[in-house]
Design an enzyme around this catalytic site. Structure first.
Site, PDB file in Angstrom:
ATOM      1  N   PRO A  38       0.831  -1.219   0.000  1.00 29.20           N
ATOM      2  CA  PRO A  38       0.000   0.000   0.000  1.00 29.20           C
ATOM      3  C   PRO A  38       0.860   1.262   0.000  1.00 29.20           C
ATOM      4  CG  PRO A  38      -0.766  -1.565   1.660  1.00 29.20           C
ATOM      5  CD  PRO A  38       0.534  -2.087   1.159  1.00 29.20           C
ATOM      6  N   GLY A  39       0.411   2.258  -0.744  1.00 25.86           N
ATOM      7  CA  GLY A  39       1.070   3.552  -0.741  1.00 25.86           C
ATOM      8  C   GLY A  39       2.252   3.686  -1.661  1.00 25.86           C
TER       9      GLY A  39
ATOM     10  N   GLY B 152       2.165   3.810  -5.001  1.00 23.79           N
ATOM     11  CA  GLY B 152       1.883   4.595  -6.196  1.00 23.79           C
ATOM     12  C   GLY B 152       1.213   3.841  -7.314  1.00 23.79           C
TER      13      GLY B 152
ATOM     14  N   HIS C 150      17.619   1.544  29.687  1.00 20.69           N
ATOM     15  CA  HIS C 150      17.117   0.630  28.649  1.00 20.69           C
ATOM     16  C   HIS C 150      17.579   1.072  27.255  1.00 20.69           C
ATOM     17  CE1 HIS C 150      14.007  -2.205  27.030  1.00 20.69           C
ATOM     18  NE2 HIS C 150      14.075  -1.379  26.000  1.00 20.69           N
ATOM     19  N   GLU C 151      17.378   2.335  26.932  1.00 19.55           N
ATOM     20  CA  GLU C 151      17.762   2.820  25.604  1.00 19.55           C
ATOM     21  C   GLU C 151      19.278   2.846  25.447  1.00 19.55           C
ATOM     22  OE1 GLU C 151      15.579   2.986  23.408  1.00 19.55           O
ATOM     23  OE2 GLU C 151      13.848   2.881  24.733  1.00 19.55           O
TER      24      GLU C 151
ATOM     25  N   ASP D  86      10.304  -5.328  22.037  1.00 20.06           N
ATOM     26  CA  ASP D  86      11.616  -5.881  21.680  1.00 20.06           C
ATOM     27  C   ASP D  86      11.569  -7.403  21.649  1.00 20.06           C
ATOM     28  OD1 ASP D  86      12.537  -3.272  21.679  1.00 20.06           O
ATOM     29  OD2 ASP D  86      13.159  -3.351  23.775  1.00 20.06           O
TER      30      ASP D  86
END
Length: 665
Positions: free
Chosen positions: A239-240, A242, A460-461, A536
């Protein structure tokens, strides 16, 4: 001649609004009412009562009385009495007494009582008044009462049939046109038509489609070689990307009629309507041949027949598909009619629809690469007021996996963000914020979080970033943020330097380790496991199952793939035995445990740097690649590229260069 040229060549006056004639009707109605009240001589009798008439009888002014239908008395006065009562100032209603005919009328309750009252009045006046009794039938009223129901029925039926017969031409808006195809005809002379210049990227798809357009323009060039025009082309892609836009460009470029219709327009609750609309569509196309017919979302009617037949008793969709198959390549050939169709569910289409002779070409309209994304950005930036330092190539590198529709959304969101901040032009930071908005969701800076929760999010990040920074096959980390967006409390953004076509098992294993890095960092620093790693773990589990069951990357399972690209497999049964299912589960668990061990080793070795990165995240909320490089040193990806180029890591186009690019934004 000069006046004619001036009339034709001069500027036309704007179309004036159509005048309303309602005021004319109002004036005519007012004139009729006024004339009936004041203009013409009144011939209607005056309404009265017995008391008034009794006085006239006693005065000898009544010529005769007629009783109609035993309830209404009509009084005829003498001529001299009419003039007398007209000039009577005490009775103003008598000023409009008719000269001839009935002058007064009143209702009587009972004929016997009326006779007695009249007899008493005659005795006092000494004169007798003749009385006649008549029974009159109101012919028009009886006729109206008898025929009014039939008139109403016929009138309602007339309006219903008139409304059903309408429908706006080929649109088929009425019930009588329910079997007509609702195809829209596009004219090549339309002022706002889409051309191939408006379609960025899709070079291979445009070549295939332009060949069909060129065949319609110059058929002799192909017929001289014995070539035949393709009967149909199927545009396939996510989808999307074109597909519909490419079909619009065909409509704008072709010098032949273009009929557009959606697959859902054939689906109705009435039996036989879908097949009737298919016949009508191709009938219209034959009359306009040569022409192009475009069916958008053809999977609405082209779904494979015979699936789940026991769960649906309605075969109307199959009848529509059968009629479409017959029209495209049946006993009667449709010369000069080319069918274009678009779908993102090619796997569920019927095989008879996909065969050569119906859809001779299957054109893949996939996601754009980095160069095509730059061209798409250029198309959507035409009408935007941009800063001078906007780099389309940079934006294209920041949007891997974006479709054309996504890029259009990015440009619009960037303009909205710039307008929200009262800027005169759109800058690169607006585009970066728009990308974050589309990928991550709405920014939630006011989300209530305690200091310990923000610290855990930063750890965490930082764990994700550290593991991905340390593994060469992971995508380079460009920025890390603890600003909540959507359902996530933070995010680690990574963009590949070069979009991968071939992915190895080593790259997937290192990506598993990068996905588990955040959970492990929380475990190492706090000794607890948080629920924030749900997405995750979900991505890691799906990737591991795909490696084992689809890609054949497990030595124990072997080079076997249980992936079904056709979609014809029964969903209620597994393509492998229970023993194989246990082996797959064991292999998935082993892969995740190996990735877990790899990520934990890196985090334990660099835990102090992870805490330093978390402190910086709490201070700045968002850090970029150069900040990470100051803490962790050169990335493994830059070292790998430098080794391949024979240079030192700091001399290669590593993470610092990419971070500088982002930091400038």
């Amino acid at each position: 001649m000069t006046a004619k040229k001036k009339k034709d060549g001069g500027q036309r006056n704007p179309i004036m609004p159509r005048p309303s004639y309602m005021w004319i009707y109002v004036l005519v109605a007012a004139f009729i009412i006024g004339y009936s009240l004041y203009g013409a001589e009144n011939t209607e009798p005056v309404r009265s009562d017995w008391n008034t008439v009794e006085g006239m009888v006693r005065s000898g002014d009544v010529e005769r009385i007629e009783v109609v239908n035993r309830d209404v008395a009509e009084v005829f006065l003498k001529k001299d009495a009419v003039e007398k009562y007209r000039t009577d100032s005490t009775q103003p209603q008598f000023k409009r007494l008719p000269d001839e005919g009935v002058q007064l009328v009143f209702n009587i309750g009972s004929v016997d009582a009326f006779r007695e009252d009249l007899k008493a009045a005659e005795q006092q006046s000494g004169q007798s008044v003749p009385v006649r009794y008549e029974n009159k039938e109101n012919g028009w009223m009886n006729l109206l009462v008898n025929f009014l129901p039939w008139v109403l029925i016929i009138g309602v039926w007339f309006f219903i049939m008139r409304g059903m017969s309408r429908g706006g031409g080929a649109a088929g808006g009425g019930l009588m046109n329910v079997g007509k195809a609702k195809a829209q005809v596009y004219d090549k002379d339309a002022p706002k038509r889409v051309t191939f210049k408006d379609v960025a990227g899709l070079e291979e798809a445009k070549v295939e489609v332009m060949e069909i357009v060129d065949f319609l323009r110059k058929p002799e060039k192909y017929r001289d070689l014995g070539a035949k025009i393709p009967k149909g082309a199927l545009l396939v892609g996510p989808p999307g990307t074109g597909k519909t836009l490419l079909a619009k460009a065909v409509a704008g470029e072709a010098n032949v009629p273009f009929l557009s219709i959606s697959g859902s327009d054939f689906v109705e609750m009435f039996v036989g309507v879908g097949a009737s609309r298919v016949r009508d569509l191709f009938e219209q196309a034959k009359q306009k041949a040569p022409c192009i017919v475009f069916i958008d979302e053809i999977d609405a009617i082209g779904r494979a027949r015979g699936k789940n037949a026991g769960f649906s008793g309605n075969d109307e969709r199959e009848n529509t598909l059968n009629q479409l198959l017959t029209e495209m390549d049946g006993f009667q050939t449709n010369s000069g009619v080319i069918v274009l169709a678009a779908t993102n569910r090619v796997d569920i289409l019927d095989k008879a629809l996909m065969r050569a002779g119906r859809f001779d070409r299957q054109i893949d309209v996939g996601l754009p690469d980095v160069h095509e994304r730059a061209e798409i950005f250029a198309v959507h930036m035409r009408n935007l007021k941009l800063d001078k330092e906007i780099d389309r190539d940079f934006l294209a590198r920041q949007t891997p996996g974006f479709s054309g529709a996504d890029i259009a959304n990015v440009c619009n969101e960037a303009a909205l963000i710039a307008a929200r901040h009262d800027k005169k032009s759109i800058g690169r930071d607006d585009f970066m914020s728009a990308i974050d908005r589309i990928v991550g969701g709405l920014e939630k800076r006011n989300m209530p979080m305690t200091a310990s929760e923000r610290r855990a999010t930063a750890i965490h990040e930082a764990g994700h970033a550290t593991v991905m920074w340390s593994l060469a096959e992971c995508d380079p980390v460009l920025k890390v943020t603890v600003v909540p967006r959507g359902k996530s409390l933070g995010a680690t953004w990574s963009v590949p330097d070069e979009e991968r076509v071939h992915v190895t098992n080593e790259a997937l294993e290192e990506q598993l380790a990068g996905l588990l890095g955040g959970r492990i960092a929380e475990e190492v620093n706090y000794g607890t496991l948080g629920a924030g790693a749900l997405s995750d773990l979900e991505r890691a589990t799906k990737t591991a199952y795909a490696m084992v069951a689809y890609y054949g990357m497990s030595k124990k399972i072997g080079p076997i793939s249980y992936y079904d690209s056709t979609g014809t497999r029964d969903t209620f049964t597994k393509p492998f035995s229970e023993e194989t299912a246990r082996d797959i589960d064991c292999e998935v668990r082993r892969m995740l445990e190996d990735a877990y061990a790899c990520a934990r080793k890196i985090i334990e070795q660099k835990n102090d740097r992870i805490n330093a990165m978390a402190d910086l995240l709490l201070e700045k909320e968002t850090i970029y690649a150069e900040d990470i490089e100051r803490i962790l040193g050169p990335s493994a990806q830059s070292a790998k590229r430098a080794a391949a180029a024979g240079t030192k890591p700091e001399e290669g186009a590593g993470g610092k260069a990419a971070a500088d690019e982002l930091t400038e934004a």
